[in-house]
Enzyme design. Structure first.
Site, PDB file in Angstrom:
ATOM      1  N   LYS A 178       0.837  -1.203   0.000  1.00 39.99           N
ATOM      2  CA  LYS A 178       0.000   0.000   0.000  1.00 39.99           C
ATOM      3  C   LYS A 178       0.876   1.259   0.000  1.00 39.99           C
ATOM      4  O   LYS A 178       1.966   1.246  -0.546  1.00 39.99           O
ATOM      5  CB  LYS A 178      -1.007  -0.036   1.161  1.00 39.99           C
ATOM      6  CG  LYS A 178      -1.835  -1.328   1.129  1.00 39.99           C
ATOM      7  CD  LYS A 178      -3.015  -1.307   2.057  1.00 39.99           C
ATOM      8  CE  LYS A 178      -3.745  -2.645   1.985  1.00 39.99           C
ATOM      9  NZ  LYS A 178      -4.948  -2.651   2.830  1.00 39.99           N
TER      10      LYS A 178
ATOM     11  N   HIS B 130      -8.698  -2.969  -6.202  1.00 41.80           N
ATOM     12  CA  HIS B 130      -8.627  -3.071  -4.742  1.00 41.80           C
ATOM     13  C   HIS B 130      -9.753  -2.249  -4.119  1.00 41.80           C
ATOM     14  O   HIS B 130     -10.111  -1.184  -4.613  1.00 41.80           O
ATOM     15  CB  HIS B 130      -7.269  -2.568  -4.239  1.00 41.80           C
ATOM     16  CG  HIS B 130      -7.014  -2.936  -2.815  1.00 41.80           C
ATOM     17  ND1 HIS B 130      -7.578  -2.240  -1.764  1.00 41.80           N
ATOM     18  CD2 HIS B 130      -6.296  -3.945  -2.264  1.00 41.80           C
ATOM     19  CE1 HIS B 130      -7.196  -2.802  -0.630  1.00 41.80           C
ATOM     20  NE2 HIS B 130      -6.422  -3.836  -0.901  1.00 41.80           N
TER      21      HIS B 130
ATOM     22  N   GLU C 250      -9.940  -0.382  -1.658  1.00 36.88           N
ATOM     23  CA  GLU C 250      -9.627   0.998  -1.273  1.00 36.88           C
ATOM     24  C   GLU C 250      -9.808   1.929  -2.472  1.00 36.88           C
ATOM     25  O   GLU C 250     -10.268   3.058  -2.326  1.00 36.88           O
ATOM     26  CB  GLU C 250      -8.195   1.069  -0.719  1.00 36.88           C
ATOM     27  CG  GLU C 250      -8.104   0.418   0.647  1.00 36.88           C
ATOM     28  CD  GLU C 250      -6.709  -0.043   1.043  1.00 36.88           C
ATOM     29  OE1 GLU C 250      -6.600  -0.653   2.126  1.00 36.88           O
ATOM     30  OE2 GLU C 250      -5.751   0.166   0.286  1.00 36.88           O
TER      31      GLU C 250
ATOM     32  N   GLU D 252     -11.429 -10.217  -1.066  1.00 36.12           N
ATOM     33  CA  GLU D 252     -11.072  -9.437   0.109  1.00 36.12           C
ATOM     34  C   GLU D 252     -12.322  -8.800   0.712  1.00 36.12           C
ATOM     35  O   GLU D 252     -12.778  -7.759   0.235  1.00 36.12           O
ATOM     36  CB  GLU D 252     -10.092  -8.323  -0.274  1.00 36.12           C
ATOM     37  CG  GLU D 252      -8.758  -8.838  -0.762  1.00 36.12           C
ATOM     38  CD  GLU D 252      -7.666  -7.777  -0.599  1.00 36.12           C
ATOM     39  OE1 GLU D 252      -6.734  -8.046   0.172  1.00 36.12           O
ATOM     40  OE2 GLU D 252      -7.778  -6.706  -1.192  1.00 36.12           O
TER      41      GLU D 252
ATOM     42  N   GLY E 113      -7.542  -4.546   7.209  1.00 40.45           N
ATOM     43  CA  GLY E 113      -6.952  -3.593   8.137  1.00 40.45           C
ATOM     44  C   GLY E 113      -7.729  -3.409   9.427  1.00 40.45           C
ATOM     45  O   GLY E 113      -7.430  -2.519  10.213  1.00 40.45           O
TER      46      GLY E 113
END
Length: 254
Positions: free
Chosen positions: A12, A96, A98, A166, A172
């Site tokens: 990341k 991803h 994010e 994921e 996280g």
């Protein structure tokens, strides 16, 4: 043919050149299973890609964390698939959560990105996953199937794609999908491939798990039938990443 275990490390937006040296030194010194047992790919920030690629032991490959959706040009701040190929970077992570959440990347946009990266010769770690609200509403399979379909609609071959499941609620957060929860979604995705693409693609495509994977939970997760590896976040910056790579031996002995 068995699917080769795959472990990706997503660094990341972390690190300095000094941090990177330390991580690379740990990886270079680590005792990891041979390449016929596990494929290992680490994904540093763009600015460290060439440093990592030149200093890291050759059996560990590198990936970019993203690339642009088409040919380069007047797209300030973006990096094209062609540039990655030019640098000799073989892999890229796309879709991803994010980026989906923070940068509003849609399923269709991710599908276009995957197709373009593949067309330029990159291999892709394509990410799918549901939010906590979606899981609690019971729509997990609908969500990940729609994300996968958006990719399937744009590509003709899955040979160079690893699908990373994921769950967003586990990234996280320290929360991990239980091995049974992970297996259930992985099996659901494999069935989706079988029903919508082909039995061959279902049998050969690696589906890896990401979401608070650590040295303490990796072996149990690796033991699940349809879990073919991991995409590791925070733990990939730590020495325990070596232990996570070694979880591949669980599959080998199974």
């Amino acid at each position: 043919m068995g699917r080769k275990f795959f472990v990706g490390g997503n660094w990341k937006c972390n690190g300095t050149s000094e941090d990177v040296k330390k991580i690379v030194a740990t990886l270079n010194a680590g005792q990891i299973p041979s390449t016929d047992v596990v494929e290992v790919v680490v994904s540093p920030p763009y600015v460290f890609l060439t440093q990592v690629k030149s200093e890291l032991r050759p059996e560990i490959q590198v990936a970019a964390q993203n690339c642009w959706v088409k040919k380069g040009g007047a797209f300030t701040g973006e990096v094209s698939a062609e540039m990655l190929v030019n640098l000799g970077v073989p892999w890229v992570i796309l879709g991803h959560s994010e980026r989906r959440a923070l940068l509003n990347e849609t399923n269709e946009f991710v599908g276009d990105k995957v197709a373009y990266a593949l067309s330029q010769g990159l291999k892709v770690i394509a990410c799918v996953g549901e939010t906590l609200e979606q899981r609690e509403a019971g729509t997990t399979m609908e969500v990940v199937a729609a994300q996968t379909k958006a990719i399937a609609d744009k590509i003709s071959s899955w040979d160079n794609v690893v699908l990373a499941y994921e769950p967003v609620w586990a990234i996280g957060t320290g929360k991990v999908a239980s091995p049974a929860q992970a297996q259930e979604v992985h099996a659901g995705l494999r069935k989706w491939f079988c029903d919508n693409i082909s039995a061959d693609v279902s049998a050969s495509t690696r589906i890896i798990y990401g979401g608070s994977v650590s040295g303490s939970n990796c072996k149990e997760l690796a033991g699940q039938t349809d879990v073919d590896g991991f995409l590791v976040g925070g733990a990939s910056l730590k020495p325990e990443f070596i232990d996570i790579i070694k979880a591949a031996e669980v599959k080998k002995s199974a």
